[in-house]
Design a protein around this motif. Sequence first.
Motif, PDB file in Angstrom:
ATOM      1  N   PHE A  60       0.794  -1.187   0.071  1.00 38.32           N
ATOM      2  CA  PHE A  60       0.127   0.002   0.164  1.00 38.32           C
ATOM      3  C   PHE A  60       0.793   1.114   0.092  1.00 38.32           C
ATOM      4  O   PHE A  60       0.833   2.217  -0.745  1.00 38.32           O
ATOM      5  N   VAL A  61       1.772   1.242   0.880  1.00 38.63           N
ATOM      6  CA  VAL A  61       2.755   2.283   1.092  1.00 38.63           C
ATOM      7  C   VAL A  61       3.451   2.698  -0.282  1.00 38.63           C
ATOM      8  O   VAL A  61       3.453   3.753  -0.819  1.00 38.63           O
ATOM      9  N   LYS A  62       3.936   1.726  -0.971  1.00 39.62           N
ATOM     10  CA  LYS A  62       4.901   1.875  -2.152  1.00 39.62           C
ATOM     11  C   LYS A  62       3.729   2.606  -3.051  1.00 39.62           C
ATOM     12  O   LYS A  62       4.144   3.438  -3.795  1.00 39.62           O
ATOM     13  N   GLU A  63       2.514   1.904  -3.431  1.00 39.41           N
ATOM     14  CA  GLU A  63       1.665   2.282  -4.397  1.00 39.41           C
ATOM     15  C   GLU A  63       1.172   3.909  -4.171  1.00 39.41           C
ATOM     16  O   GLU A  63       1.438   4.682  -5.099  1.00 39.41           O
ATOM     17  N   ASP A  64       1.250   4.071  -2.890  1.00 37.16           N
ATOM     18  CA  ASP A  64       0.720   5.554  -2.581  1.00 37.16           C
ATOM     19  C   ASP A  64       1.878   6.403  -2.841  1.00 37.16           C
ATOM     20  O   ASP A  64       1.675   7.335  -3.540  1.00 37.16           O
ATOM     21  N   ALA A  65       3.162   5.916  -2.486  1.00 42.36           N
ATOM     22  CA  ALA A  65       4.296   6.906  -2.769  1.00 42.36           C
ATOM     23  C   ALA A  65       4.521   7.269  -4.247  1.00 42.36           C
ATOM     24  O   ALA A  65       4.821   8.274  -4.814  1.00 42.36           O
ATOM     25  N   ALA A  66       4.096   5.917  -5.020  1.00 40.79           N
ATOM     26  CA  ALA A  66       4.546   6.052  -6.508  1.00 40.79           C
ATOM     27  C   ALA A  66       3.494   6.967  -7.011  1.00 40.79           C
ATOM     28  O   ALA A  66       3.723   7.802  -8.088  1.00 40.79           O
ATOM     29  N   MET A  67       2.383   7.252  -6.495  1.00 44.71           N
ATOM     30  CA  MET A  67       1.219   8.013  -6.839  1.00 44.71           C
ATOM     31  C   MET A  67       1.445   9.542  -6.520  1.00 44.71           C
ATOM     32  O   MET A  67       0.684  10.362  -7.009  1.00 44.71           O
ATOM     33  N   LYS A  68       2.475   9.783  -5.537  1.00 48.02           N
ATOM     34  CA  LYS A  68       2.391  11.130  -5.004  1.00 48.02           C
ATOM     35  C   LYS A  68       2.785  12.123  -6.291  1.00 48.02           C
ATOM     36  O   LYS A  68       3.969  11.969  -6.871  1.00 48.02           O
ATOM     37  N   PRO A  69       2.184  13.155  -6.488  1.00 46.32           N
ATOM     38  CA  PRO A  69       2.563  13.938  -7.794  1.00 46.32           C
ATOM     39  C   PRO A  69       3.908  14.377  -7.479  1.00 46.32           C
ATOM     40  O   PRO A  69       4.480  14.860  -6.382  1.00 46.32           O
ATOM     41  N   LYS A  70       4.966  14.508  -8.640  1.00 46.46           N
ATOM     42  CA  LYS A  70       6.455  14.920  -8.389  1.00 46.46           C
ATOM     43  C   LYS A  70       6.684  16.297  -7.756  1.00 46.46           C
ATOM     44  O   LYS A  70       7.578  16.380  -7.113  1.00 46.46           O
ATOM     45  N   PHE A  71       5.503  17.149  -7.895  1.00 52.73           N
ATOM     46  CA  PHE A  71       5.769  18.461  -7.686  1.00 52.73           C
ATOM     47  C   PHE A  71       5.602  18.796  -5.853  1.00 52.73           C
ATOM     48  O   PHE A  71       6.032  19.657  -5.443  1.00 52.73           O
ATOM     49  N   GLU A  72       5.264  17.489  -5.170  1.00 58.15           N
ATOM     50  CA  GLU A  72       5.116  17.651  -3.850  1.00 58.15           C
ATOM     51  C   GLU A  72       6.539  17.648  -2.988  1.00 58.15           C
ATOM     52  O   GLU A  72       6.399  17.770  -1.862  1.00 58.15           O
ATOM     53  N   LYS A  73       7.467  17.250  -3.933  1.00 56.74           N
ATOM     54  CA  LYS A  73       9.024  17.227  -3.305  1.00 56.74           C
ATOM     55  C   LYS A  73       9.449  18.544  -2.998  1.00 56.74           C
ATOM     56  O   LYS A  73      10.440  18.293  -2.505  1.00 56.74           O
ATOM     57  N   TYR A  74       8.705  19.566  -3.532  1.00 60.89           N
ATOM     58  CA  TYR A  74       9.557  20.751  -3.291  1.00 60.89           C
ATOM     59  C   TYR A  74       8.723  21.539  -2.303  1.00 60.89           C
ATOM     60  O   TYR A  74       7.557  21.473  -1.821  1.00 60.89           O
ATOM     61  N   ILE A  75       9.796  22.248  -1.300  1.00 58.10           N
ATOM     62  CA  ILE A  75       9.393  22.831  -0.075  1.00 58.10           C
ATOM     63  C   ILE A  75       9.003  24.144  -0.523  1.00 58.10           C
ATOM     64  O   ILE A  75       9.889  25.070  -1.106  1.00 58.10           O
ATOM     65  N   PRO A  76       7.900  24.641  -0.273  1.00 57.19           N
ATOM     66  CA  PRO A  76       7.315  26.050  -0.707  1.00 57.19           C
ATOM     67  C   PRO A  76       7.937  27.055   0.007  1.00 57.19           C
ATOM     68  O   PRO A  76       8.479  26.735   1.272  1.00 57.19           O
ATOM     69  N   PHE A  77       8.366  28.112  -0.487  1.00 57.88           N
ATOM     70  CA  PHE A  77       9.039  29.464   0.193  1.00 57.88           C
ATOM     71  C   PHE A  77       8.178  29.871   1.328  1.00 57.88           C
ATOM     72  O   PHE A  77       6.897  29.944   1.086  1.00 57.88           O
ATOM     73  N   GLN A  78       8.626  30.094   2.462  1.00 61.25           N
ATOM     74  CA  GLN A  78       8.072  30.712   3.748  1.00 61.25           C
ATOM     75  C   GLN A  78       8.152  32.224   3.615  1.00 61.25           C
ATOM     76  O   GLN A  78       9.178  32.561   3.636  1.00 61.25           O
ATOM     77  N   PRO A  79       7.018  32.932   3.318  1.00 54.96           N
ATOM     78  CA  PRO A  79       7.311  34.551   3.224  1.00 54.96           C
ATOM     79  C   PRO A  79       7.573  34.988   4.441  1.00 54.96           C
ATOM     80  O   PRO A  79       7.243  34.246   5.470  1.00 54.96           O
ATOM     81  N   GLN A  80       8.339  36.103   4.516  1.00 52.59           N
ATOM     82  CA  GLN A  80       8.594  36.836   5.859  1.00 52.59           C
ATOM     83  C   GLN A  80       7.550  37.387   6.382  1.00 52.59           C
ATOM     84  O   GLN A  80       6.986  38.583   5.507  1.00 52.59           O
ATOM     85  N   PRO A  81       6.630  37.311   7.623  1.00 47.85           N
ATOM     86  CA  PRO A  81       5.838  38.171   7.791  1.00 47.85           C
ATOM     87  C   PRO A  81       6.377  39.567   7.959  1.00 47.85           C
ATOM     88  O   PRO A  81       7.392  39.814   8.739  1.00 47.85           O
ATOM     89  N   ILE A  82       5.639  40.464   7.636  1.00 46.07           N
ATOM     90  CA  ILE A  82       5.844  41.885   8.067  1.00 46.07           C
ATOM     91  C   ILE A  82       4.679  42.604   7.887  1.00 46.07           C
ATOM     92  O   ILE A  82       3.437  42.533   7.019  1.00 46.07           O
ATOM     93  N   ARG A  83       4.468  43.610   8.945  1.00 44.23           N
ATOM     94  CA  ARG A  83       3.371  44.558   8.985  1.00 44.23           C
ATOM     95  C   ARG A  83       3.759  45.852   8.510  1.00 44.23           C
ATOM     96  O   ARG A  83       4.804  46.324   8.718  1.00 44.23           O
TER      97      ARG A  83
END
Length: 579
Positions: free
Chosen positions: A11-34
């Motif tokens: 099950f785990v293997k199949e799930d991993a194989a189905m994970k979209p490739k773009f999900e391996k990227y860590i999105p940029f964390q914006p700097q909070p500023i007021r």
Amino acid sequence: MLSPDATNTHFVKEDAAMKPKFEKYIPFQPQPIRGRTWPDQVITKAPVWCSVDLRDGNQALVDPMNLAEKLEYFHTLVDIGVKEIEIGFPSASETEYEICRELIEGGHIPDDVTIQVLVQAREHLIKKTFEAIEGAKNVILHFYNSTSTLQRKVVFHMDCDGITKIATDAADLIYEMSQPMIESGMNLRFEYSPESFMGTEMDYAVEICQAVLDHLHATPDNKVILNLPTTVENCMPNQFADMLEYFCRKIPGRDSAIISLHPHNDRGTGVATTEMGLLAGADRVEATLFGNGERTGNVDMVTLAMNMYTQGVDPELDFSNINKIKEMFERCTKMPVGDRQPYVGKLVFTAFSGSHQDAINKGVQYMKSSGTEYWEIPYLPIDPADVGREYEPIIRINSQSGKGGAAYIMEHNFGFDLPKSMHPEFGHIVQVETDKVGKEISPERISELFHQEYIDVKEPYQLLRHAFRETVDGEGHSHVAFQGTLRHTDTVFEVSGEGNGPIDAFFNALHDLPEGHIEGYQFVDYKEHAISSGSDTQAVCYIHLKDPRGKDVFGVGKSHNINRASLRAILCAINRSLA
Ligand code: KIV
Ligand code: ZN
């Protein structure tokens, strides 16, 4: 997907194989500023420019430049007006060291130009760099170490204190070694880059930069350049501007620092990042000509400068002969400049679309007739002449061009000012040809089509001889008698006619022809003008007739004699309608 007899692991293997490739990227964390203020700013003056062509640009070349090429490049940068030039990494190799020495000893550096040398924050390299700059008048010693979370984790395996110590130890050594040189008259300044600034926690970036300012004894009179590189572009330009505004607010020694940008272009937004970074408080920009540099390059200095120029801001750089700069760049770097590169590419002053061509045409006419002091031509964000380019190649003809394009070429390249009513007919003739060849056609080919279609038409009717006799009565009315010999294939006819002008008289003379020859044509309109090539001036006449079926037909005649030009134009129209 679950299959009934599958094991858990499966099950785990199949799930991993189905994970979209773009999900391996860590999105940029914006700097909070007021209360960000940068979106309300505008760029009103040029930043301090620093060229990094000879270092960042050069290190990214398949064949790095040799001494002669670097010298030529350096002189071009000086001619453009760049006052701070990073010349290389003199501690990195003997060649780099030699180039630095040649620039200094060979007297290549004008007094108002500062050379910048890059060095890693490492003792032996710093010492070698000090040797390399001996004897120079104005120098920026630029040192760096990586500060980002990722680099700390995967490259240096160090915590923040360890990374800060690398920077402050280097700052101490640089400060100490620089004192005798400064005392002996060298104008020596310092620059520090927290490399991969864009991936560093902003509070830590502030901390390490402030530590460096302190160790270099920076003051408002002795500012240190803090260069904040987008070593790899990882976020949107507005997010970068937020980081920069946050950094500038938080750094205690802001008054003792010159904030410099060093954007790379991995997301293709290096120019926007720089412009927004300037809004957010930066004073200085490190860039390269045409954006050469690591991977997708450094930010392009030409685009930045010309963007300011087209907003009425003096960029304090001279790109008035951009083709010459491009030629030098391509020769020395062996890198091509793209055809669509802003302000310089081969195609950037070319309109392929017919509606664009018409609008450009109208803009040119508007500027002439209104005498406006502003540049007001649609589809041309800049006057090509301001970068040493020309109006001539603006209009090129392909199957997407409209009816006005071919007429524009005939006027601007060859001096034939076709009447507006004739544009659709000639435009169609040219379009048939572009559809046939399936590509753009040259102005010469357009002229050839014009001559074939109009000027060279001599069959079936040809005027062999003719004479006019004009009388003017006491009230100034002119009366013209025409007599001439016309040939139709093998038959020759003598004809004569009278009228109030040469065209009228000739038209009436055509009634003399036997039945079945030239009947039922109506005169619609007429236009003539002079055309010169060199010392030779000729008259060109355009005639608009309606043929016996009521269809519009045009003819063109050219001659040294204005009357002959109009007779040729009439016969041309008739011959064309019969063809
Ligand atoms: O891109 C970068 O971070 C650099 C530094 C050495 C300034 O080129
Ligand atoms: Zn760089």
